[in-house]
Design an enzyme around this catalytic site. Structure first.
Site, PDB file in Angstrom:
ATOM      1  N   GLU A 211      67.157  54.716 -63.450  1.00  0.00           N
ATOM      2  CA  GLU A 211      66.626  53.604 -63.306  1.00  0.00           C
ATOM      3  C   GLU A 211      66.846  52.526 -64.890  1.00  0.00           C
ATOM      4  O   GLU A 211      66.159  52.585 -65.230  1.00  0.00           O
ATOM      5  CB  GLU A 211      65.022  53.563 -63.589  1.00  0.00           C
ATOM      6  N   GLU A 365      64.748  56.884 -55.004  1.00  0.00           N
ATOM      7  CA  GLU A 365      63.024  57.064 -55.075  1.00  0.00           C
ATOM      8  C   GLU A 365      62.528  56.958 -54.421  1.00  0.00           C
ATOM      9  O   GLU A 365      62.753  55.328 -54.005  1.00  0.00           O
ATOM     10  CB  GLU A 365      62.785  57.348 -56.308  1.00  0.00           C
TER      11      GLU A 365
END
Length: 575
Positions: A211, A365
């Protein structure tokens, strides 16, 4: 062409093993050992094995090594081997393991551990003496025990560089470098872990950085452009990939997106403020952290001779994690749907990569709550179903977030101090796990089946797969309850040709297996059926041939009919 490749591989084996008119059991030829035969690579937008057969990576996240536990979370109470068995028996064929640059360099330099959160009474295997209550092993030795068990269970591993410095909130740091560990240390950690496991295909992928994100006004911002600036994630990802692939050119490389991308068509750039408060206007297209791939349009990742190892890996969550604008429509009487999610967010952020067949996607995710206490309106369950079904339809690879129960904004697949399996949440996930038409899970390993009752990749592609779905242990460690055997799973691969072959013609004169109606049953019949199911327009099967081809006891033609005919030819079965 996934289905056609599967059949071709099995046909080749069957044909080569014909001896004096008697067919032997088809086998898949593999490498000389089981440490180098499972490497994967990319062909266009597909991930395939060494034989060119398409695979589906359908896994789960288990964190702990990134937060200071020095081991998977939950091993403070439960037996680690039992937890891994649960993951395998429930069909997750890939384990994404968040780690830090710090812990990898700690292991490289053989530095002492901090507190290793292992219950040595529940985990005698993780003690030096091998007894309950013994001395806890060094964390790297424990990790390598986990790697060994994953191999035996048919689970492949993807290491995720979740943060630079080990910390429970380390993922909140916007870039792959921080005040303690810079880009050079990040590259050093990537090189070391790659070199250490270059001869063990249990570790098949590396997610270079979890991320990347940030906005201009926040002080630290990961961007995506053609520069060599330190905070340019595209440039850093290409450097990180090269560091890995120069050592092991067989490793899959996962590249995540960023958070924001400037509205260049409206005159904005990377120096624009995050928000123009005067005009209530954002100069950027926003996304979940790691979910913005708009830069791929203008600056695609270039790995040169290693391009066949690239996979883009977005993250996506539902409204219980954050109530993003794209969940809420102008008309309050309506709710979001796949169509609105694609139009308002998914397509331009990451889905175009799959829709336009640019490269494979792995959703690194996705997840969330499914219970009424946390999801009072049911909108998170609605979102889970929308993204799950989209990933099934587009064959998007994924690793569910997460196994851990201690993920505060999503929950996990276990509860009661990691001791019990959440069957309700699992029912949301199960349909998007790789399984055959019998509901038997499929490993990414050619030799090791996934879990107790799953199958290996070689079994699946030879047509000799297990025919009963798995029963799994859901409570630690002795209490056993069978997992639900009913599912709405869509078997991968899905072939649209199955709906084209339904017929109401009488089957009184059926000659099972004689697809080309030449009075004989052989490999040519299977080839013709496989070509038709792969939508080869030159493969013509008469109405009678379609009747003869329907041999697996189910309505309509499918891969089950191909497998049945193959088994009969190989004298493994009979009509």
């Amino acid at each position: 062409m996934f289905f056609f490749k599967k059949v071709t591989a099995a046909l080749t084996a069957a044909a080569m093993l014909a001896l004096n008119g008697a067919y032997m059991v088809p086998q898949t030829i593999t490498a000389a050992d089981d440490c180098h035969d499972d490497w994967l690579h990319v062909e266009k937008d597909k991930i395939v094995d060494m034989n060119g057969n398409e695979v589906w990576l359908t896994g789960v996240n288990w964190f702990g090594y990134n937060v200071g536990s020095q081991v998977f979370d939950g091993v403070w109470s439960q037996n680690m081997h039992w937890c891994l068995e649960m993951i395998a028996d429930h069909g997750f064929n890939l384990l994404r393991v968040p780690m830090s640059t710090e812990i990898l360099l700690q292991w490289k330099n053989k530095k002492p551990d901090g507190l290793v959160k292992v219950n040595q009474y529940s985990n005698p295997e993780l003690t030096v003496e091998g007894v309950e209550g013994g001395t806890i092993k060094y964390s790297f030795d424990i990790w390598n025990q986990a790697v060994e068990w994953c191999k035996e269970l048919g689970i492949k591993i993807m290491i995720d560089i979740h943060c630079a410095t080990t910390a429970s909130n380390g993922h909140q740091w916007a870039t792959w470098y921080d005040n303690n560990y810079g880009t050079d240390e990040w590259l050093e950690a990537l090189e070391w872990v790659t070199d250490y496991y270059k001869d063990d295909d249990t570790l098949i992928a590396i997610d270079l950085k979890n991320e990347p994100h940030g906005k201009k006004d926040e002080g630290l911002m990961a961007k995506w452009d053609g520069s060599t600036d330190e905070n340019n994630w595209k440039y850093a990802a290409e450097r990180g990939a090269k560091a890995v692939l120069d050592i092991n050119p067989n490793m899959l490389i996962m590249v995540e997106g960023i958070e924001v991308y400037p509205k260049f068509d409206e005159g904005q750039d990377w120096n624009s403020p995050s928000i123009d408060y005067v005009n209530n206007y954002s100069p950027y297209y926003g996304a979940w952290w790691g979910g913005n791939f708009r830069g791929v349009r203008d600056y695609p990742i270039d790995l040169g001779k290693y391009q066949s190892q690239l996979v883009y890996s977005p993250h996506d969550y539902g409204p219980e994690v954050w109530k993003q604008d794209w969940f809420y429509l102008d008309d309050p009487s309506k709710t979001f749907s796949r169509e609105t999610l694609l139009e308002d967010y998914w397509y331009d952020s990451w889905a175009f990569i799959a829709e336009e067949n640019i490269a494979p996607l792995l959703m690194g995710e996705w997840g969330g709550w499914v219970d009424e206490e946390h999801d009072k309106t049911g909108e998170n369950r609605h979102w889970l179903k929308e993204i799950r079904d989209y990933m099934i339809d587009k064959h998007i690879h994924h690793t569910f977030w997460c196994f851990n129960e201690n993920s505060s904004d999503t929950g996990g697949l276990v509860y009661d101090n990691f001791g019990k399996w959440d069957d309700v949440k699992y029912e949301f996930v199960k349909p998007v796990l790789w399984q055959d038409e019998n509901g038997v899970f499929i490993s990414l390993d050619h030799q090791y089946p996934i879990g107790k009752n799953g199958q290996s990749l070689s079994q699946y592609y030879s047509g000799s797969s297990v025919t009963t779905p798995p029963a799994v242990t859901t409570t630690a460690p002795a209490a056993t309850t069978p997992a639900p055997t009913t599912t709405t799973a869509i078997v991968f691969p899905v072939t649209s040709a199955t709906t084209k072959t339904e017929t109401s013609v009488s089957t009184e004169k059926k000659t099972p297996g004689d697809v080309n109606c030449d009075g004989d049953i052989g490999v040519d019949d299977v080839v013709l059926l496989a070509r038709m199911l792969a939508e080869d327009t030159d493969a013509k099967i008469t109405e009678q041939g379609q009747i003869n081809a329907d041999v697996d006891g189910k309505t309509g033609l499918s891969s089950g009919d191909v497998a049945k005919i193959l088994r009969v030819i190989a004298r493994m079965d009979q009509f």
